[in-house]
Every structure is written in structure tokens, then in C-alpha cells.
Design a protein around this motif. Structure first.
Motif, PDB file in Angstrom:
ATOM      1  N   GLY A 147      64.328  75.146  35.016  1.00  0.00           N
ATOM      2  CA  GLY A 147      64.666  76.491  35.454  1.00  0.00           C
ATOM      3  C   GLY A 147      64.069  77.551  34.538  1.00  0.00           C
ATOM      4  O   GLY A 147      63.530  78.561  35.006  1.00  0.00           O
ATOM      5  N   ASP A 193      64.026  69.376  38.990  1.00  0.00           N
ATOM      6  CA  ASP A 193      63.359  70.628  39.326  1.00  0.00           C
ATOM      7  C   ASP A 193      63.402  70.938  40.820  1.00  0.00           C
ATOM      8  O   ASP A 193      62.923  71.998  41.248  1.00  0.00           O
ATOM      9  CB  ASP A 193      61.911  70.625  38.828  1.00  0.00           C
ATOM     10  CG  ASP A 193      61.088  69.475  39.414  1.00  0.00           C
ATOM     11  OD1 ASP A 193      61.641  68.683  40.206  1.00  0.00           O
ATOM     12  OD2 ASP A 193      59.902  69.362  39.055  1.00  0.00           O
ATOM     13  N   GLU A 194      64.010  70.056  41.620  1.00  0.00           N
ATOM     14  CA  GLU A 194      64.189  70.349  43.039  1.00  0.00           C
ATOM     15  C   GLU A 194      65.298  71.379  43.218  1.00  0.00           C
ATOM     16  O   GLU A 194      66.106  71.634  42.307  1.00  0.00           O
ATOM     17  CB  GLU A 194      64.552  69.074  43.808  1.00  0.00           C
ATOM     18  CG  GLU A 194      63.426  68.055  43.878  1.00  0.00           C
ATOM     19  CD  GLU A 194      63.853  66.811  44.644  1.00  0.00           C
ATOM     20  OE1 GLU A 194      64.780  66.914  45.475  1.00  0.00           O
ATOM     21  OE2 GLU A 194      63.273  65.740  44.413  1.00  0.00           O
ATOM     22  N   ALA A 195      65.367  71.946  44.412  1.00  0.00           N
ATOM     23  CA  ALA A 195      66.367  72.984  44.692  1.00  0.00           C
ATOM     24  C   ALA A 195      67.779  72.462  44.458  1.00  0.00           C
ATOM     25  O   ALA A 195      68.628  73.160  43.878  1.00  0.00           O
ATOM     26  CB  ALA A 195      66.210  73.482  46.131  1.00  0.00           C
ATOM     27  N   GLU A 196      68.063  71.213  44.887  1.00  0.00           N
ATOM     28  CA  GLU A 196      69.401  70.652  44.704  1.00  0.00           C
ATOM     29  C   GLU A 196      69.736  70.518  43.223  1.00  0.00           C
ATOM     30  O   GLU A 196      70.858  70.854  42.786  1.00  0.00           O
ATOM     31  CB  GLU A 196      69.510  69.289  45.384  1.00  0.00           C
ATOM     32  CG  GLU A 196      70.899  68.676  45.262  1.00  0.00           C
ATOM     33  CD  GLU A 196      71.035  67.347  45.999  1.00  0.00           C
ATOM     34  OE1 GLU A 196      72.096  66.699  45.851  1.00  0.00           O
ATOM     35  OE2 GLU A 196      70.078  66.956  46.714  1.00  0.00           O
ATOM     36  N   GLN A 227      68.473  72.259  40.744  1.00  0.00           N
ATOM     37  CA  GLN A 227      68.646  73.594  40.182  1.00  0.00           C
ATOM     38  C   GLN A 227      70.007  74.195  40.552  1.00  0.00           C
ATOM     39  O   GLN A 227      70.653  74.860  39.734  1.00  0.00           O
ATOM     40  CB  GLN A 227      67.516  74.510  40.658  1.00  0.00           C
ATOM     41  CG  GLN A 227      66.155  74.162  40.067  1.00  0.00           C
ATOM     42  CD  GLN A 227      66.136  74.317  38.560  1.00  0.00           C
ATOM     43  OE1 GLN A 227      66.287  75.424  38.055  1.00  0.00           O
ATOM     44  NE2 GLN A 227      65.973  73.219  37.841  1.00  0.00           N
ATOM     45  N   ASN A 228      70.453  73.947  41.771  1.00  0.00           N
ATOM     46  CA  ASN A 228      71.770  74.446  42.187  1.00  0.00           C
ATOM     47  C   ASN A 228      72.891  73.789  41.387  1.00  0.00           C
ATOM     48  O   ASN A 228      73.854  74.444  40.980  1.00  0.00           O
ATOM     49  CB  ASN A 228      71.979  74.204  43.676  1.00  0.00           C
ATOM     50  CG  ASN A 228      71.123  75.113  44.541  1.00  0.00           C
ATOM     51  OD1 ASN A 228      70.730  76.201  44.104  1.00  0.00           O
ATOM     52  ND2 ASN A 228      70.812  74.669  45.751  1.00  0.00           N
TER      53      ASN A 228
END
Length: 263
Positions: free
Chosen positions: A254, A190-193, A195-196
Motif C-alpha cells: 500500500g 497487493d490485490e484489492a482484497e 489491501q482492504n
């Protein structure tokens, strides 16, 4: 007396799934007789016809093409067996050629001769390709209809050719490596990395969906979701269960995040 075979027995006799056999019937290629209770039964003509259909599928024809080719042809066991012999002999010849090349290279290497890098890669790739097709076929038959497999073959020839690396194939390899690196560093889905990485994964899947359709891609997802049931040391998925679980968790995170933002 002509013995009849039930659907499960027929499928086992030819090494295909019951689902694949029903799909062939749904395409109008084979019409088994039915009992009063509605059970399917296959006779001698059905056996020879199915053999011809599967032989043509292995030769690369689609079920639609096979339907046109076999519409007016009566079952001919001798012709079927002759064609099967020809196909097996061709496969045997190819395997013998590849095996001869590998043995020759082994003898040269054993005598201290350096092998050309391109030649070595070619030999390794040929051997791997032949073995991978054999070991993966039971898995493909379990999850995909013959039509699905033809779509996969066409997509694979275009996106993952055995003698080259397309940009698409390179992007998959790079992405899988980066997900593995994120796992090693303890990145949360669930961190930005995370999710990317998930977004990149879904973007690559969209390419497959445009070529093969969402239903076939969904079946592929089910196959990889159950990879623990079919993987062996010789039969491996292109990514680990940990990578699969990470992407699945990131996708769920997400969706949950989007739902929370809407509320």
C-alpha cells in the motif's frame, strides 16, 4: 556486611527485565548507588523497596500512585513479606476455588450429568484466564514496562473482557478469520482484497493507539513480529505468523503504491 547487587542480578532476582528496572528508576521510585564508572548497585533497602513496588504493581496500582504511596514510607521487610503472603494466599484461594469447581463439574460429567452450557463456558474461561496470565507474564515483562502493562490491562478490561465479547473483540476475530481464509485461497497482499483487509487491520489498531498511545502499540507490534521466539504450545498469539506477514506485506504494498502514484 551488606552485599550489593548489580542491575542484571537485581532484575533476575525479581524476574523482571533490566529495561523495566531502569523504567522504575526513571520514575524516581528507586535510586541505586553508583560506582565511579557509573554502574548501578543495589543494597538491602533497594531490594525491599523494589519488592514493595512490584507487589503494589501486581495489586493494580500505577507507578505514579505507588510513588505517592511510598514517598514517606521507610522499607519494612516484615510488612513487605506479610503483604506478599496475603497476595499469594488470595491467589491460592482463587486457584483452589476454580480447581474445586472444575473437579466438581468433572465428577458430574463423569456420572452422565449434562452441564449447563453457560456454567461450562464459565469454568473453561476461568481456568484459561488463570493459566494465560501466568504463561504470558515473562513475555510481557520482556517487551513492556510496568506502566505499559497497566495500560494494556486497562485497555483489555474495556475492549477484551474475559466474561463477554465486545463488538471490538468480535471485529478482530472476524478479521483474523478472513485473513486466514484469504491466505488459504492464495490471495496476494497487493490485490484489492488484501489491501482492504490491511485497511481494516490498521483501523482497528487506531482504536488501540487512542487508548494506549502509539509507543505502546509499536512495542506490541515488535512483540508479535518476534512471536516465533516466545510462542509455545501453551503460549499462543491470537493470530499466526502467516497472518502477521500477510498484513505487513499488504501495508508495504500500500505504501509503495501511494509513493508510485505521487511520483
Amino acid at each position: 556486611m551488606n552485599r550489593l547487587m548489580a542491575i542484571g542480578e537485581m532484575a533476575r532476582a525479581y524476574g523482571i527485565s533490566v529495561r523495566s528496572l531502569r523504567h522504575i528508576e526513571a520514575c524516581g521510585l528507586i535510586t541505586p548507588s553508583r560506582s565511579e564508572a557509573g554502574r548501578r548497585y543495589y543494597g538491602h533497602k533497594d531490594v525491599t523497596r523494589l519488592g514493595r513496588i512490584l507487589l503494589l504493581r501486581r495489586a493494580g496500582f500505577t507507578l505514579r500512585q505507588i510513588a505517592a504511596m511510598t514517598a514517606s514510607l521507610p522499607p519494612d521487610p516484615l510488612a513487605l513479606l506479610d503483604a506478599q503472603i496475603a497476595l499469594l494466599e488470595a491467589q491460592q484461594a482463587r486457584l483452589a476455588t476454580t480447581l474445586g469447581e472444575v473437579r466438581s463439574a468433572r465428577r458430574l460429567a463423569g456420572k452422565g450429568h449434562d452441564l449447563d452450557l453457560d456454567s461450562l463456558c464459565h469454568l473453561i474461561r476461568e481456568g484459561q484466564s488463570f493459566m494465560e496470565r501466568k504463561v504470558m507474564q515473562p513475555v510481557l515483562d520482556r517487551y513492556f514496562t510496568p506502566e505499559d502493562q497497566q495500560r494494556w490491562k486497562e485497555a483489555g478490561d474495556m475492549l477484551f473482557p474475559p466474561d463477554a465479547q465486545t463488538d471490538y473483540a468480535a471485529r478482530w476475530r472476524d478479521l483474523i478469520a478472513r485473513v486466514e481464509a484469504a491466505l488459504a485461497r492464495g490471495v496476494s497482499p497487493d490485490e484489492a482484497e488484501g489491501q482492504n483487509l490491511c485497511r481494516e487491520w490498521l483501523q482497528l489498531l487506531e482504536v488501540l493507539e487512542k487508548i494506549m498511545g502509539s509507543e505502546t502499540v509499536a512495542k506490541t507490534g515488535r512483540m508479535y513480529a518476534e512471536m516465533e521466539h516466545w510462542q509455545t504450545p501453551e503460549r499462543r498469539a491470537p493470530f499466526s505468523p502467516a497472518v502477521r506477514d500477510f498484513i505487513a506485506a499488504a501495508a508495504r504494498a500500500g505504501r509503495d503504491g501511494q509513493g508510485g502514484a505521487e511520483r
